[in-house]
Design a protein around this motif. Structure first.
Motif, PDB file in Angstrom:
ATOM      1  N   ILE A 120     -33.115 -31.924  38.152  1.00  0.00           N
ATOM      2  CA  ILE A 120     -33.215 -33.183  37.406  1.00  0.00           C
ATOM      3  C   ILE A 120     -32.158 -33.290  36.316  1.00  0.00           C
ATOM      4  O   ILE A 120     -31.869 -34.388  35.839  1.00  0.00           O
ATOM      5  CB  ILE A 120     -34.623 -33.378  36.795  1.00  0.00           C
ATOM      6  N   ASP A 146     -38.094 -31.129  43.485  1.00  0.00           N
ATOM      7  CA  ASP A 146     -38.171 -31.991  42.293  1.00  0.00           C
ATOM      8  C   ASP A 146     -37.630 -33.396  42.546  1.00  0.00           C
ATOM      9  O   ASP A 146     -38.347 -34.375  42.379  1.00  0.00           O
ATOM     10  CB  ASP A 146     -37.496 -31.356  41.095  1.00  0.00           C
ATOM     11  N   VAL A 147     -36.353 -33.519  42.903  1.00  0.00           N
ATOM     12  CA  VAL A 147     -35.782 -34.813  43.286  1.00  0.00           C
ATOM     13  C   VAL A 147     -34.756 -34.578  44.384  1.00  0.00           C
ATOM     14  O   VAL A 147     -34.188 -33.482  44.470  1.00  0.00           O
ATOM     15  CB  VAL A 147     -35.086 -35.539  42.094  1.00  0.00           C
ATOM     16  N   VAL A 153     -31.675 -39.801  38.520  1.00  0.00           N
ATOM     17  CA  VAL A 153     -33.063 -39.420  38.251  1.00  0.00           C
ATOM     18  C   VAL A 153     -33.747 -40.421  37.335  1.00  0.00           C
ATOM     19  O   VAL A 153     -34.905 -40.805  37.551  1.00  0.00           O
ATOM     20  CB  VAL A 153     -33.127 -38.004  37.654  1.00  0.00           C
ATOM     21  N   THR A 168     -40.481 -34.914  49.096  1.00  0.00           N
ATOM     22  CA  THR A 168     -40.031 -34.393  47.804  1.00  0.00           C
ATOM     23  C   THR A 168     -41.221 -33.761  47.108  1.00  0.00           C
ATOM     24  O   THR A 168     -42.275 -34.397  46.967  1.00  0.00           O
ATOM     25  CB  THR A 168     -39.437 -35.506  46.929  1.00  0.00           C
ATOM     26  N   THR A 170     -42.395 -32.465  43.623  1.00  0.00           N
ATOM     27  CA  THR A 170     -41.986 -32.569  42.226  1.00  0.00           C
ATOM     28  C   THR A 170     -43.025 -31.918  41.337  1.00  0.00           C
ATOM     29  O   THR A 170     -44.176 -31.694  41.744  1.00  0.00           O
ATOM     30  CB  THR A 170     -41.743 -34.029  41.824  1.00  0.00           C
ATOM     31  N   HIS A 174     -44.188 -37.422  37.995  1.00  0.00           N
ATOM     32  CA  HIS A 174     -43.192 -38.133  38.789  1.00  0.00           C
ATOM     33  C   HIS A 174     -41.991 -38.461  37.905  1.00  0.00           C
ATOM     34  O   HIS A 174     -42.105 -38.589  36.693  1.00  0.00           O
ATOM     35  CB  HIS A 174     -43.779 -39.427  39.358  1.00  0.00           C
ATOM     36  N   LYS A 175     -40.849 -38.583  38.541  1.00  0.00           N
ATOM     37  CA  LYS A 175     -39.634 -39.016  37.870  1.00  0.00           C
ATOM     38  C   LYS A 175     -39.356 -40.461  38.274  1.00  0.00           C
ATOM     39  O   LYS A 175     -39.874 -40.954  39.289  1.00  0.00           O
ATOM     40  CB  LYS A 175     -38.443 -38.116  38.254  1.00  0.00           C
ATOM     41  N   HIS A 178     -38.535 -41.360  41.839  1.00  0.00           N
ATOM     42  CA  HIS A 178     -39.565 -41.317  42.876  1.00  0.00           C
ATOM     43  C   HIS A 178     -40.226 -42.673  43.096  1.00  0.00           C
ATOM     44  O   HIS A 178     -40.805 -42.910  44.160  1.00  0.00           O
ATOM     45  CB  HIS A 178     -40.660 -40.311  42.506  1.00  0.00           C
ATOM     46  N   SER A 187     -36.418 -40.440  48.470  1.00  0.00           N
ATOM     47  CA  SER A 187     -37.371 -39.382  48.132  1.00  0.00           C
ATOM     48  C   SER A 187     -38.362 -39.107  49.249  1.00  0.00           C
ATOM     49  O   SER A 187     -39.011 -38.056  49.253  1.00  0.00           O
ATOM     50  CB  SER A 187     -38.148 -39.767  46.858  1.00  0.00           C
TER      51      SER A 187
END
Length: 456
Positions: A120, A146-147, A153, A168, A170, A174-175, A178, A187
């Motif tokens: 990230i 993660d991503v 990101v 994905t 993570t 969540h980012k 996503h 993703s």
């Protein structure tokens, strides 16, 4: 609520958490979650083959430690090391468990690729060696750590080479990537592993079933139709009477106590919806669907009532600044491009940026329609709608949505909540009506009642 935090927020939460847990615990939690997710994706361990693409970030360490657990379950693990440095302790653990480091992909046979190239904290884009490795592995399922490597990101943007993941995994939260397109598409399915982070309020979030149910207006024991809210619809024209019917159908979902219609399609509206009445006092207006040349007059008349307004379709072309009443604007990418004087492909490449910019510029809630619809308010907070399906991209569906949001406004919800709840319910109704196949806008309107009953 499914919250999507920024990189800075995640890093701060990780730093705080590491003061309370021994060194390396967060990485071990992440690795265990990743390993179990990969095993579930593979349908087992023994005899499966996994290739790690390992960069220099911490997610490379997550993948290497996960590999030790995979090896113990009978998975054959190879790792291609990309970049100049790697997580040494993780690499030693993988090798001790029976994993291998490979120098090329010529003789590698693999069931799943694990993308641990860029975490990230990395910049968008990939180095040539990573692009070459991915090209050589084209067609093999990818699990991203993660991503997906290379995506924006915090922005959801895809303007450089990137991984397109099938799954994905993570950690902690969540980012933004996503939830926000176009990165959300890259993703794939997203699996969240709780590693014990204490996170602040997120600026981007996606409502879930319970959130929507909690916000839906409910009549009390002394309710009467006027107290439940009256929504007015100024839509349709002699050229587009169907837009009026669809907008009224959305408004007639039962959440407001009464629907009023004003426009050229009054006769046909009352034939289909005999409960709809004519002009009078309202608590919210919906203006624009199918309005054509009548849209300007309809918008002016609606604004004169000094109540919240949903501005859709033809009326959006008339928006050039903030209104004096609470407002929900509901453009698709092309309409927002015209409103802001930019190209449509710019909106589609950076929808989060432009939704926020428009909400601030027009001092309104902006609902930017798309695969994942964004609902932005002027202070920058955004909700993402993840319900719905591609069949919802059909003529007239937006007219139904506008009417539904108007009903929620009339029933007393604030504009951001009304737009967010309306978008979620609209998407869920489309999914219910579709059953996996084609739908038309009228199908969505008919399915609203069942979705609302399930929520209530």
């Amino acid at each position: 609520m499914r919250s999507a935090h920024t990189v800075a927020q995640v890093r701060a939460a990780e730093t705080a958490a590491m003061r309370d847990v021994p060194d390396g615990v967060l990485m071990q939690r992440a690795a265990a979650g990743l390993a179990h997710a990969v095993l579930d994706y593979l349908g087992g361990g023994y005899g499966r083959r996994v290739l790690l693409l390992v960069g220099s970030g911490d997610n490379g360490g997550d993948a290497l430690y996960a590999a030790t657990l995979l090896c113990r379950r009978g998975v054959a693990v190879d790792a291609l090391l990309l970049g100049s440095s790697h997580h040494e302790a993780g690499l030693e653990a993988m090798l001790a468990a029976g994993g291998r480091v490979v120098d090329s992909l010529e003789d590698v046979s693999v069931d799943v690729v694990v993308d641990a190239i860029v975490g990230i904290g990395g910049r968008p884009g990939l180095r040539p060696e990573a692009v070459a490795a991915l090209d050589a592995l084209a067609g093999i399922p990818v699990v991203a750590v993660d991503v997906p490597s290379g995506v924006g990101v915090d922005t959801g943007e895809l303007d450089r080479p990137h991984v397109r993941a099938d799954l994905t995994v993570t950690f902690g939260t969540h980012k933004v990537a996503h939830l926000v397109d176009p990165a959300a598409v890259a993703s794939g399915a997203v699996h969240l592993v709780d590693i014990g982070l204490d996170l602040p309020l997120a600026d981007v979030e996606a409502m879930q079933h319970a959130d929507v149910a909690a916000l839906l207006p409910r009549p009390d024991g002394n309710a009467q139709k006027y107290a439940r809210g009256v929504v007015g619809v100024r839509a349709g024209s002699e050229t587009y009477p169907g837009a009026a019917l669809l907008c009224v159908a959305g408004a007639s979902c039962g959440l407001a106590g009464m629907v009023r219609y004003v426009g050229h399609a009054a006769d046909v509206v009352r034939q289909v919806h005999p409960e709809v009445v004519g002009e009078g006092r309202v608590q919210a207006w919906v203006v624009g669907p199918g309005g054509g040349d009548d849209a300007a007059g309809a918008l002016e008349a609606a604004l004169a009532d000094d109540v919240p307004v949903v501005v859709d379709a033809d009326a959006l072309a008339l928006v050039d600044g903030p209104f004096a009443v609470p407002t929900v604007l509901t453009p698709h990418a092309g309409e927002l491009a015209n409103m802001l004087g930019v190209e449509r492909d710019e909106i589609e490449a950076r929808p989060l940026e432009f939704a926020r910019f428009a909400a601030e510029r027009f001092d309104a809630v902006v609902l930017l329609k798309g695969r994942h619809t964004l609902i932005a308010r002027p202070d920058g907070r955004v909700r993402v709608t993840t319900t719905g399906l591609p069949w919802l991209a059909t003529a007239g569906a937006g007219d139904v949505l506008a009417g539904l949001i108007g009903a929620l406004l009339a029933a007393g919800l604030e504009p951001w909540d009304a737009a967010s709840v309306g978008s979620w319910v609209h998407g869920a109704a489309a999914t219910e009506a579709s059953g996996g196949g084609p739908i038309v806008a009228g199908d969505v309107a008919h399915a609203l009642g069942g979705v609302l009953r399930s929520l209530l």
